[in-house]
Motif scaffolding. Structure first.
Motif, PDB file in Angstrom:
ATOM      1  N   UNK A  60       0.835  -1.202   0.000  1.00 48.07           N
ATOM      2  CA  UNK A  60       0.000   0.000   0.000  1.00 48.07           C
ATOM      3  C   UNK A  60       0.877   1.262   0.000  1.00 48.07           C
ATOM      4  N   UNK A  61       2.033   1.162   0.627  1.00 51.21           N
ATOM      5  CA  UNK A  61       2.980   2.295   0.684  1.00 51.21           C
ATOM      6  C   UNK A  61       3.819   2.390  -0.589  1.00 51.21           C
ATOM      7  N   UNK A  62       3.550   1.487  -1.535  1.00 50.08           N
ATOM      8  CA  UNK A  62       4.290   1.536  -2.795  1.00 50.08           C
ATOM      9  C   UNK A  62       5.543   0.665  -2.808  1.00 50.08           C
ATOM     10  N   UNK A  63       5.706  -0.172  -1.792  1.00 52.24           N
ATOM     11  CA  UNK A  63       6.875  -1.064  -1.762  1.00 52.24           C
ATOM     12  C   UNK A  63       6.590  -2.373  -2.477  1.00 52.24           C
ATOM     13  N   UNK A  64       7.609  -3.211  -2.596  1.00 49.38           N
ATOM     14  CA  UNK A  64       7.449  -4.525  -3.224  1.00 49.38           C
ATOM     15  C   UNK A  64       7.220  -5.573  -2.145  1.00 49.38           C
ATOM     16  N   UNK A  65       6.332  -6.512  -2.446  1.00 52.02           N
ATOM     17  CA  UNK A  65       6.052  -7.628  -1.551  1.00 52.02           C
ATOM     18  C   UNK A  65       7.356  -8.337  -1.178  1.00 52.02           C
TER      19      UNK A  65
END
Length: 153
Positions: A60-65
């Motif tokens: 949601x914060x724009x990071x990668x899983x």
């Protein structure tokens, strides 16, 4: 800047949670007592939920899983030592599980002291921390089980 900081923090927490999950998996394979194996399996399910929640927030914060642990971190090393111990004695190994959980709880406590957290991220980390504290209580119960299994020496 909030987002970068939140992402980095989440990634670090996810790494350590992953290491603990992997640790529980190994421990459940090496523990002798069926009760302890069961307890670990249940703990893994809860820990996986925690991991998923943290990962969802990261995305949601724009990071990668994050899909794997560090395999090098302090906690990973701790867990490797723990699972080696299970070969000899469930009781000793269970005591070390507690150390692993304490280490993990410390990481979350430090994260929650960060003033830069967005309210959403703080809420997710707080919920995850509550589950980690459950893990500490589980370790207490396990050490009682282990003492029961082996008697007191």
């Amino acid at each position: 800047m909030h987002h970068d900081n939140n992402r980095r923090l989440l990634e670090t927490l996810i790494d350590t949670v992953y290491d603990s999950l992997e640790g529980y998996r190994r421990a459940s394979e090496t523990a002798r007592s069926p009760q302890i194996k069961d307890a670990f399996t249940q703990q893994m399910a809860r820990r996986r939920d925690t991991l998923d929640r943290l990962n969802q927030e990261l995305v949601r914060q724009g990071g990668d899983l994050v899909t794997k642990g560090t395999l090098t971190g302090t906690l990973h090393q701790t867990w490797l030592a723990i699972t080696d111990l299970f070969g000899d004695d469930d009781k000793t190994a269970v005591e070390r599980v507690e150390e692993g959980e304490d280490y993990l709880a410390g990481k979350f406590e430090a994260a929650l002291e960060d003033d830069d957290l967005t309210p959403e991220t703080r809420a997710v980390i707080t919920a995850a921390y509550a589950e980690i504290r459950e893990g500490e209580r589980l370790a207490d119960r396990l050490s009682l089980m282990a003492q029961g299994t082996f008697g007191r020496d």
